[in-house]
Design an enzyme around this catalytic site. Sequence first.
Site, short mmCIF file in Angstrom:
data_model
loop_
_atom_site.label_atom_id
_atom_site.label_comp_id
_atom_site.label_asym_id
_atom_site.label_seq_id
_atom_site.Cartn_x
_atom_site.Cartn_y
_atom_site.Cartn_z
N LYS A 27 21.29 12.67 2.49
CA LYS A 27 22.29 13.63 2.90
C LYS A 27 22.75 14.48 1.71
CE LYS A 27 26.58 13.69 5.45
NZ LYS A 27 26.33 13.56 6.87
N ARG A 99 31.65 10.38 3.31
CA ARG A 99 30.54 9.87 4.13
C ARG A 99 29.49 9.17 3.29
NH1 ARG A 99 30.33 13.46 8.99
NH2 ARG A 99 31.62 15.23 8.45
N GLY A 108 24.21 5.90 11.88
CA GLY A 108 25.38 5.16 12.38
C GLY A 108 25.57 3.78 11.78
N MET A 110 26.30 3.01 8.60
CA MET A 110 27.33 2.89 7.56
C MET A 110 28.55 3.71 7.94
SD MET A 110 25.18 2.62 4.10
CE MET A 110 24.21 4.03 4.50
N ARG A 368 18.36 17.40 7.76
CA ARG A 368 17.43 16.38 7.29
C ARG A 368 16.18 16.47 8.16
NH1 ARG A 368 20.99 11.42 9.81
NH2 ARG A 368 20.91 12.22 11.91
N HIS A 486 23.73 7.88 20.05
CA HIS A 486 23.18 6.81 19.23
C HIS A 486 21.91 6.23 19.84
CE1 HIS A 486 22.88 2.55 17.98
NE2 HIS A 486 23.01 3.11 16.79
N ARG A 593 -20.47 -8.97 21.49
CA ARG A 593 -20.60 -10.43 21.46
C ARG A 593 -21.35 -10.86 22.71
NH1 ARG A 593 -14.91 -9.77 19.50
NH2 ARG A 593 -14.54 -11.11 17.69
N ARG A 652 -24.70 -9.02 18.54
CA ARG A 652 -24.66 -10.28 17.78
C ARG A 652 -25.25 -11.41 18.63
NH1 ARG A 652 -18.99 -12.88 16.11
NH2 ARG A 652 -18.96 -13.45 18.29
N GLU A 780 -19.19 -13.86 6.92
CA GLU A 780 -17.94 -14.49 7.39
C GLU A 780 -17.73 -15.87 6.77
OE1 GLU A 780 -18.03 -14.57 11.71
OE2 GLU A 780 -20.18 -14.90 11.72
N SER A 799 -21.97 -6.90 8.17
CA SER A 799 -20.71 -6.63 8.87
C SER A 799 -19.77 -7.77 8.54
CB SER A 799 -20.95 -6.55 10.38
OG SER A 799 -19.72 -6.36 11.03
N GLY A 801 -17.12 -10.25 9.03
CA GLY A 801 -16.38 -10.92 10.10
C GLY A 801 -15.14 -11.52 9.47
N THR A 802 -14.12 -10.69 9.34
CA THR A 802 -12.96 -11.11 8.56
C THR A 802 -12.09 -12.14 9.28
OG1 THR A 802 -12.04 -9.02 9.27
CG2 THR A 802 -12.74 -9.17 6.97
N ASN A 803 -12.34 -12.34 10.58
CA ASN A 803 -11.59 -13.42 11.24
C ASN A 803 -12.03 -14.76 10.65
OD1 ASN A 803 -10.68 -11.41 12.96
ND2 ASN A 803 -12.20 -11.84 14.53
N ASP A 804 -13.35 -14.94 10.64
CA ASP A 804 -13.85 -16.20 10.10
C ASP A 804 -13.74 -16.24 8.58
OD1 ASP A 804 -14.71 -18.20 11.95
OD2 ASP A 804 -16.11 -16.72 12.75
N CYS A 866 -15.99 -6.03 11.37
CA CYS A 866 -15.80 -6.16 12.82
C CYS A 866 -14.76 -7.21 13.17
CB CYS A 866 -17.13 -6.45 13.52
SG CYS A 866 -17.85 -8.02 13.03
N TYR A 886 -18.12 1.81 7.77
CA TYR A 886 -17.36 1.97 9.00
C TYR A 886 -16.44 0.78 9.26
CZ TYR A 886 -20.63 -1.32 11.17
OH TYR A 886 -21.36 -2.43 11.48
#
Length: 910
Positions: A27, A99, A108, A110, A368, A486, A593, A652, A780, A799, A801-804, A866, A886
Amino acid sequence: MKRKMVYFFGGGKSEGNEKMKELLGGKGANLAEMAGHKDLRLPVPPGFTITTEVCTYYMHGRKYPAGLKKDVEKSIKRIELLMGRKFGDPRNPLLVSVRSGARKSMPGMMETVLNVGLTEKTIPGLIRQSGGNERFVYDAYRRLITMYSDVVMEKAARIEPKNEESGIRRQLESIMNKMKSESGYKSDSELTVEDLKKLCKMFKAKVKEVLGKEFPDGPGQQLWGGIGAVFASWNGKRAVSYRRIEGIPDDWGTAVNVQAMVFGNMGNDSATGVGFTRNPGNGENKFYGEYLINAQGEDVVAGIRTPAPVNEYSKSEHNKGLITLEKSMPKLYRELFDYQRRLEKHYCDMQDIEFTIEKGKLYMLQCRTGKRNGLAAMTMAVDMFKERLITKEEAVMRVTPGQLDELLHPIIDPKAEAAKKPLVKGLPAGPGAASGQIVFTAKDAVEWTKQGKKAILVREETSPEDVEGMRAAQAILTARGGMTSHAALVARGWGKCCIVGAGSMHIDVNKKQINIEEKVIKEGDWVTINGTKGIAYEGGLPMIDALEENKKLDEFLKMCDSIRKLGVRANADTIEDASKARKFGVEGIGLFRTEHMFYGKGSDEPLFILRKMIVSKTESERRKALDELFPYIKKDIKGTLEVMDGLPVVVRLLDPPLHEFVPKDKEKLWLLAKELNISTEELEERAEKLHESNPMMGHRGVRLGITYPEVSETQIRAIFEAAAELIKNGKNPYPEIMIPVVGDANELANQFEIAKRVYSEVLKKYGLREIRHHFGTMIEIPRASLVAGKLAQISEFFSFGTNDLTQMGFGFSRDDIGGFLPDYISKKILPEDPFQSIDHEGIGELIKIGIERGRKARKGLEIGICGEHGGDPRSIEFCHAAKMNYVSCSPFRVPIARLAAAQAAIKFKK
Ligand code: PEP
Ligand code: MG
């Protein structure tokens, strides 16, 4: 403190500017810019900003740095000179507002104290200034007493009222309400001068009685009380909980802005209002605003009176009968219109402005960057780029992935909506749709949500105390307030579905019910909210995807595409998902899959055959079952390759542990035994043998193909035959065969041999010379990253496999994290769930190693991701930096991935 503590603005000059937000707060920095920048120099009431550094200092021990008092006094003198009034002068007093203003807007959350400097002694002077308007002066005085006792004497003094009713503000309000009802008044404006005088006396007595102290009647006392209270409000309950939600650091602190008061409530030639340089609800390039004649700023935001539209464009169902500013004060409207245009051009972004007209003179009180919902953000970004206000890169950075996500959210099925009569209508404050069960308090909204219910928070109007409930609720519905109330402000910031000012609802919080004419709606009843139109319906209506023909969105995503370096593919296991993904603009399928065909719709037959295969004892039994399974696999793969014609599809091979597919119920077991011509006992015995104590690390992925080569062979043959048949039909299929759960190059070599053999057999069978394809692996298992160099000698693509990889890298079972991960997050052992966003330090390192070693062995190795992280904006940024080719994510996340990839490219170019 040696640093400058107070920054002055006014009279066409400023000591600060817009770039100093950290020090002056948003402000303060913008006031300085508006007042002093050579292109603007707008009529801003003069004032000064005390820096956030002073706040941080004050927080430790509630003391001010030496020299602050003197600086403030000097600045007050400068205001006095510019205004021709004197602070505390009985004949010609200067009044100021005090203010808050943090670095980032916290609407709102403060405190503010207005009319500071109004005392028994200065009252006559203000009456004189106002042209004898005694009523106005006593009204200002009672507002000051209310605000000051609440903010300074109670909240900042850390006095905790027993309950809401016993807070000083409520007690004063109830005195006023009592007076109104005894006199038969409906609105505050009916209070006479005598009433107000009496009220001020009663207020002061009440303050003394409740808080044990006199209301301070010295201007200096009021000023310093106000400054201290604003600083203290940084650590107030509401501000703290808002900071938690928004992730704002506690040590930023707030600045304090002290500014000459100008009054929008000095009579019918005065007014106050708020506006947006473009429509924050849909992004249209039209000045949009609301105002109230003879009112103070807080009246507009508090939603007590329905504000009037500033122009024809701002008219709605709700306020169309009210006279516009354009009509009531045409000259001032033109002036305001010019200022808002200049502000937008100067800031190159949509501005949210506040203005006040005092006796026919326009003042700009605030500007603002305006909050906006996803639709507006995207629309403005495209338009401003076309208007050459911003560059393409700036446009792309203007929309957050979260805002884009809003656009992809469901809407009410138009057919169902057309058939339904509205329950109530209000203002469309937050677009999209939501349905859920009604609750009447913010606390209940939080509770019900915790219980897994969908809550719709219904309030007369919301207050900053309600933020947590508003956050938890699916949607917000209020009876009062305008587009700048608000509720509307907060909902817009969060992209939450919201309707405000649904005036025909009569809410009875005690009985927990709403009366709408004859109708009674109770707590727990279902309603559906259309926040785009501002209509609520009874019951839960069906929803559909919102991604209908949205040309602007298409344009926007194309802008993203022209910037991003990462490709975007989808994880799609069905033909329907693949078509959806193609519509969303993917460049291929990153993960199909195969096991999906054994789950869900239409899976009965293939699953039955798969089960036969699983419990087969000999290779010939297994081959027989596989031959039966073959046409099913081929059909699914062929359908997907066809939909994705010309684009790569990563198929896969079977991944999950086989035991997962063994039937559990007796009847299914019996049927299977019968088909195999064996007893159920024997079948149970065979199934029992498949049981593993740790299946996630057991007989799955490539290990199935090693022990049962015929399983891989069948799948690979299905892939190549599907492709061959499509080629024969003039199509251009592009399968990429992917082997999961690989940890060693020999595993891969083993499978590659099978693939090579089957490939040449299929070419021969169809008389083809070539089928475009790739053979590759998932990464993975941590070991796979380390031996990536060897893998890449065989593998044409990776590729991740970031889950595993996360599961095995952390040693956290994906399926069991519920038991401990929440504690890890709450105790800050981990900053966030590593299954949602890539852990840079550990798993990220494994990825980088894998990429580096892989590409060293095979130049131009194609690399993607993936795992679920492929749709997470921060992980996408990581993938960009790691130079992947990718990301692949679920079809619905594709637009978000396109945006996140473009933003990553822009960020890293810098
Ligand atoms: C992975 O592990 O990241 C992956 C995509 O495979 P799945 O989730 O099927 O194990
Ligand atoms: Mg996996």
